[in-house]
Structures are given as structure tokens and as C-alpha cells.
Motif scaffolding. Sequence first.
Motif, PDB file in Angstrom:
ATOM      1  N   MET A 299       0.859  -1.178   0.000  1.00 42.37           N
ATOM      2  CA  MET A 299       0.000   0.000   0.000  1.00 42.37           C
ATOM      3  C   MET A 299       0.902   1.236   0.000  1.00 42.37           C
ATOM      4  N   ASN A 300       0.608   2.180  -0.886  1.00 41.77           N
ATOM      5  CA  ASN A 300       1.476   3.345  -0.996  1.00 41.77           C
ATOM      6  C   ASN A 300       0.703   4.502  -1.618  1.00 41.77           C
ATOM      7  N   GLY A 301       1.330   5.680  -1.594  1.00 36.55           N
ATOM      8  CA  GLY A 301       0.690   6.878  -2.104  1.00 36.55           C
ATOM      9  C   GLY A 301       1.206   7.286  -3.467  1.00 36.55           C
ATOM     10  N   PRO A 302       0.741   8.404  -3.999  1.00 37.22           N
ATOM     11  CA  PRO A 302       1.075   8.814  -5.372  1.00 37.22           C
ATOM     12  C   PRO A 302       2.538   9.183  -5.566  1.00 37.22           C
ATOM     13  N   TRP A 303       3.229   9.531  -4.475  1.00 37.79           N
ATOM     14  CA  TRP A 303       4.628   9.921  -4.589  1.00 37.79           C
ATOM     15  C   TRP A 303       5.519   8.779  -5.073  1.00 37.79           C
ATOM     16  N   ALA A 304       5.050   7.542  -4.964  1.00 39.62           N
ATOM     17  CA  ALA A 304       5.895   6.387  -5.304  1.00 39.62           C
ATOM     18  C   ALA A 304       5.911   6.076  -6.793  1.00 39.62           C
ATOM     19  N   THR A 305       4.950   6.590  -7.539  1.00 38.24           N
ATOM     20  CA  THR A 305       4.833   6.165  -8.938  1.00 38.24           C
ATOM     21  C   THR A 305       6.054   6.541  -9.781  1.00 38.24           C
ATOM     22  N   ALA A 306       6.584   7.732  -9.591  1.00 36.11           N
ATOM     23  CA  ALA A 306       7.710   8.175 -10.421  1.00 36.11           C
ATOM     24  C   ALA A 306       8.921   7.270 -10.245  1.00 36.11           C
ATOM     25  N   GLY A 307       9.234   6.931  -8.990  1.00 35.95           N
ATOM     26  CA  GLY A 307      10.393   6.095  -8.724  1.00 35.95           C
ATOM     27  C   GLY A 307      10.246   4.697  -9.289  1.00 35.95           C
ATOM     28  N   TYR A 308       9.072   4.108  -9.129  1.00 34.31           N
ATOM     29  CA  TYR A 308       8.859   2.753  -9.628  1.00 34.31           C
ATOM     30  C   TYR A 308       8.841   2.724 -11.162  1.00 34.31           C
ATOM     31  N   THR A 309       8.270   3.749 -11.745  1.00 34.57           N
ATOM     32  CA  THR A 309       8.250   3.828 -13.209  1.00 34.57           C
ATOM     33  C   THR A 309       9.661   3.987 -13.753  1.00 34.57           C
ATOM     34  N   ASP A 310      10.448   4.871 -13.136  1.00 38.74           N
ATOM     35  CA  ASP A 310      11.829   5.080 -13.576  1.00 38.74           C
ATOM     36  C   ASP A 310      12.668   3.811 -13.415  1.00 38.74           C
ATOM     37  N   ALA A 311      12.305   2.992 -12.428  1.00 31.03           N
ATOM     38  CA  ALA A 311      13.047   1.757 -12.191  1.00 31.03           C
ATOM     39  C   ALA A 311      12.662   0.648 -13.165  1.00 31.03           C
ATOM     40  N   GLY A 312      11.670   0.900 -14.019  1.00 27.70           N
ATOM     41  CA  GLY A 312      11.259  -0.078 -15.015  1.00 27.70           C
ATOM     42  C   GLY A 312      10.390  -1.192 -14.470  1.00 27.70           C
ATOM     43  N   LEU A 313       9.769  -0.961 -13.318  1.00 33.11           N
ATOM     44  CA  LEU A 313       8.920  -1.987 -12.701  1.00 33.11           C
ATOM     45  C   LEU A 313       7.614  -2.123 -13.480  1.00 33.11           C
ATOM     46  N   ASN A 314       7.203  -3.345 -13.731  1.00 32.56           N
ATOM     47  CA  ASN A 314       5.931  -3.603 -14.414  1.00 32.56           C
ATOM     48  C   ASN A 314       4.836  -3.703 -13.347  1.00 32.56           C
ATOM     49  N   TYR A 315       4.200  -2.587 -13.077  1.00 38.30           N
ATOM     50  CA  TYR A 315       3.250  -2.529 -11.961  1.00 38.30           C
ATOM     51  C   TYR A 315       2.026  -1.715 -12.358  1.00 38.30           C
ATOM     52  N   ASP A 316       1.028  -1.784 -11.491  1.00 36.19           N
ATOM     53  CA  ASP A 316      -0.135  -0.912 -11.620  1.00 36.19           C
ATOM     54  C   ASP A 316      -0.667  -0.659 -10.221  1.00 36.19           C
ATOM     55  N   VAL A 317      -1.674   0.202 -10.142  1.00 42.55           N
ATOM     56  CA  VAL A 317      -2.310   0.508  -8.860  1.00 42.55           C
ATOM     57  C   VAL A 317      -3.801   0.251  -8.966  1.00 42.55           C
ATOM     58  N   ALA A 318      -4.414  -0.039  -7.822  1.00 41.29           N
ATOM     59  CA  ALA A 318      -5.847  -0.317  -7.761  1.00 41.29           C
ATOM     60  C   ALA A 318      -6.353   0.089  -6.388  1.00 41.29           C
ATOM     61  N   PRO A 319      -7.666   0.277  -6.237  1.00 42.06           N
ATOM     62  CA  PRO A 319      -8.204   0.581  -4.905  1.00 42.06           C
ATOM     63  C   PRO A 319      -7.830  -0.506  -3.896  1.00 42.06           C
ATOM     64  N   ILE A 320      -7.655  -0.113  -2.644  1.00 40.63           N
ATOM     65  CA  ILE A 320      -7.447  -1.095  -1.581  1.00 40.63           C
ATOM     66  C   ILE A 320      -8.663  -2.033  -1.580  1.00 40.63           C
ATOM     67  N   PRO A 321      -8.455  -3.345  -1.642  1.00 43.00           N
ATOM     68  CA  PRO A 321      -9.599  -4.266  -1.679  1.00 43.00           C
ATOM     69  C   PRO A 321     -10.566  -4.049  -0.514  1.00 43.00           C
ATOM     70  N   ALA A 322     -11.842  -4.182  -0.811  1.00 44.00           N
ATOM     71  CA  ALA A 322     -12.887  -3.908   0.180  1.00 44.00           C
ATOM     72  C   ALA A 322     -12.937  -5.008   1.231  1.00 44.00           C
ATOM     73  N   GLY A 323     -12.946  -4.604   2.493  1.00 47.99           N
ATOM     74  CA  GLY A 323     -13.108  -5.537   3.593  1.00 47.99           C
ATOM     75  C   GLY A 323     -14.570  -5.777   3.888  1.00 47.99           C
ATOM     76  N   PRO A 324     -14.874  -6.504   4.949  1.00 48.66           N
ATOM     77  CA  PRO A 324     -16.268  -6.761   5.319  1.00 48.66           C
ATOM     78  C   PRO A 324     -17.094  -5.492   5.513  1.00 48.66           C
ATOM     79  N   ALA A 325     -16.435  -4.398   5.926  1.00 44.30           N
ATOM     80  CA  ALA A 325     -17.157  -3.142   6.163  1.00 44.30           C
ATOM     81  C   ALA A 325     -17.178  -2.244   4.930  1.00 44.30           C
ATOM     82  N   GLY A 326     -16.571  -2.679   3.823  1.00 46.33           N
ATOM     83  CA  GLY A 326     -16.594  -1.883   2.606  1.00 46.33           C
ATOM     84  C   GLY A 326     -15.224  -1.353   2.233  1.00 46.33           C
ATOM     85  N   GLU A 327     -15.204  -0.523   1.206  1.00 44.76           N
ATOM     86  CA  GLU A 327     -13.959   0.018   0.686  1.00 44.76           C
ATOM     87  C   GLU A 327     -13.510   1.227   1.489  1.00 44.76           C
ATOM     88  N   VAL A 328     -12.240   1.272   1.856  1.00 45.18           N
ATOM     89  CA  VAL A 328     -11.709   2.388   2.641  1.00 45.18           C
ATOM     90  C   VAL A 328     -10.210   2.460   2.416  1.00 45.18           C
TER      91      VAL A 328
END
Length: 441
Positions: free
Chosen positions: A290-319
Amino acid sequence: MASKPWIATSASLLAASLLLAACGGNGQNDQNSQSANSSQSQAPSGKSDDGKAVRLTFWNGFTGPDRPGYENLVKQFNDTHPNIQVTMDVSPWDTLLAKLPTSLATGQGPDIAAFDSSLITKYAKSQLILPLDDLYGNGIDPGIFPQPLANVMKYEGKFFGVPANNATLLLYYNKDLFKAAGLDPEKPPATWDEWIDAIEKTTKSDGSDKQYGIALADHATIAMWPILVWGNGGDFVSTDGKTATMTDPKTVEAIKRWSDLVVGKGASPTNLTGAEADKLFQSGKAAMEMNGPWATAGYTDAGLNYDVAPIPAGPAGEVTLASSAVLVAGKNTKHIDAVREFMQYWVSKDAQAQLSGETGFPPVRTDLGDDERLKQNPFVPKFAAESNNAKYYLPGLEQYDKIDADVIIPAIQAITNQKSSAEDALAQANKQLQDILDGND
């Protein structure tokens, strides 16, 4: 901490500065790893040499890779407001937070400062910053901000801050590791059951190719475990901030479920800092974090094949977690009208679109969803979309740093290090927390 001018402990400085915009550093993501000072020197408040322009000082800790975005915004303001000139004084967050309270208390502080929203209560209660209700009533409509963000700008019903930035956390996942584990890299987990299944399938606990399903930091980082507690419907403190709820069955159940995954399944190393979690993910040794938007530049520059998605919803819903830096007005400013004009400009549509495009942070406004400038960075709309699902950790509590560093983190570590059962550790922590809330500690 008392209501007198606040001097932060080293632990609270670290927690506050990390919350300002970095999960931890791989050298590219960490706003606090760089000891940078502004190229502009500090200027006192008052008239410029030509006797016309009002000069404002602006202290902040934007030393990371997003620094140019903030500097460009200030430059654009200065270029379009010849009657007001703002000088940035940039230093690491810990340095800033060490000097700011005393400077404000002695009348030597800046006209404008930026710090984490969790500190508004301390500074407002100490009367080191000025209320901004007049600005919100004439210039800024709080309805343009996500409701949780607007709420943390207040102390005792009055606005004391204007959002400097707004961040939400998303699930980062390594598409190559998903594919290797037989998971569809185009279909990230959407529920806790799917998430735990993906974590287990991407965990390799033996051999030289040891791999973790998730890098779950527990200290020197933005708060991650609270997201898991909220997802189960639990919390650490009641909504009114008066009652400890660490023994709530939903809180206990969440901590047990995720600590069992870490300890019993080896899904994540224990005692991880945010920097260590980032390094595991970037090196391909962890499939998710789990991480914030500041991490995207570093991971992209490092050539990592990644994506981001909402934190999966728990029993109480998405948060997810919300984190924001705020702009505040120093109590001794002699130019409050100019300060208000700068703050109003900062949250304007054009300024927010520009800042978001340059920093990768979602805008603080909710009415820019169709702005083409935001779509230039494919990650920005994804982070922005989670703003209304985001919660603030321990909002409005003056003892925020003490509760986090001395109560919650040690309790989680006692459980994941198998020094105590979840029930016993949380019961002890609940008593400590209640004592703090009651003013007995």
C-alpha cells in the motif's frame, strides 16, 4: 503535549514528516531523505525595495521529487501577482518542525507554513496560527474539497488550514509476479478474500527465491494497519475522540486476521519501515504494497511492471487512508490579506490542475475530474477517485504522535513478533490509550 508552544520529540517529528507525503524512501520516493534548502533566501515580511510589493515568507518541507511542482506554482503566483511576492524557505520536515513552534511563538516565524494536517490541533490550541474562517466565507468554498479533507482543516469548529496537497493510498501490485503466480495481472483483487488469496499465491517462504505477497510496514511510515482495521469496521478511537476502541471485537478480529497472515503464512516481513517496504516492492521481492502517489515516479523510472488499484474492500466496505499537508497563517503575519490571496490562488482550479500534473498528487478539489491536464498522468485519476473513500488516522487528536508511536505501533509489533496474543496486547494498549485521552498520561 501541552497547549504551550510545541516542541516535538524525535519520534513525533518522524511520524509527522512521513505522513506529509512519503511512505518511505528508495531514494526517489522519500521527501525526508533529501536535505535540500531553497535557492531563495528568506526575506522578512514587509515592503520590497521598490516600496510596492508585499513580501511573504513561506516555510515548508517539500524537499522531494515533487519540489519543482511547488516551486513552479509559487513562481507562477509571483509572476501574476506583482503586488505580492512569496519567498519559499525549504528544509527537511524534521528541521522545519523543530524550529517552527519557537519561531512562531517569538514572532520570528513565517507568514505561511506547511505541515501535516494532524498538527493543526497542536498549533491552533497553542495560538500559533490564525483562524481562516473569513477566507472560507469569502474566497474558498469548503464544498470543493472532499468532506474528510475539509473536516481536518478545522479546530473547535473553525478553519485553520487550507489544503496544500491531498494523498490517498492505493494497492500497488507487480504484474509480472501476479502472472507468474497464475493470477490475472489485469484483474487486481477487489475484496479481502481475493486479496488474501493473491497474497498467499505470491508468497514463497522457502529457498533462495524467497518472495513476499505483501510488504506491510508497521513503523517509520504512513499508517497502513489502520486501513485493515477500518476495512473490518473497527477503529482505535471513537468518532468523538474520547474513548479507546482497541478492544472492539471488529478491531481485534482485523488485527488477528492480518497478523496471522504475516506470522503464520510469512506473507510479509515483520518490523518493516516504509523505506524497507518500498525497497522490497521495487526489487521484485514483494508482490504488493500500500502506498501513495509519490511512489509512482520512482517505480516507473526503475522499469517496474506494476499498476495501482483501490485497496480491496473488507467486510465493512472500501476504505483507504487520507494524508494531506496544509497551509497555515503564522500568528504574527502583518499581511493576512495577502496570505489569504495566496491561499485562494493555491486551491484555484488552474493552480491545482498544474500542481497535480507536475507532482502526480490528486488535486485537493473534487471538481476537476474531466480536466485534460490531469489525464496526462495516468495514475492521478486513480488516486483522485478514492478521495471520498479515504479516512484520516486519529484526526483532531492533540496527542496524535504519542498515541501512534507509544501505543498503537508497539501493540502491533508485540503481536507480529509473537511476544503477546492479540487480545492481551490490544487490551493493554487500550488502557494506555484511554489514559492519554483522559489526560492522565
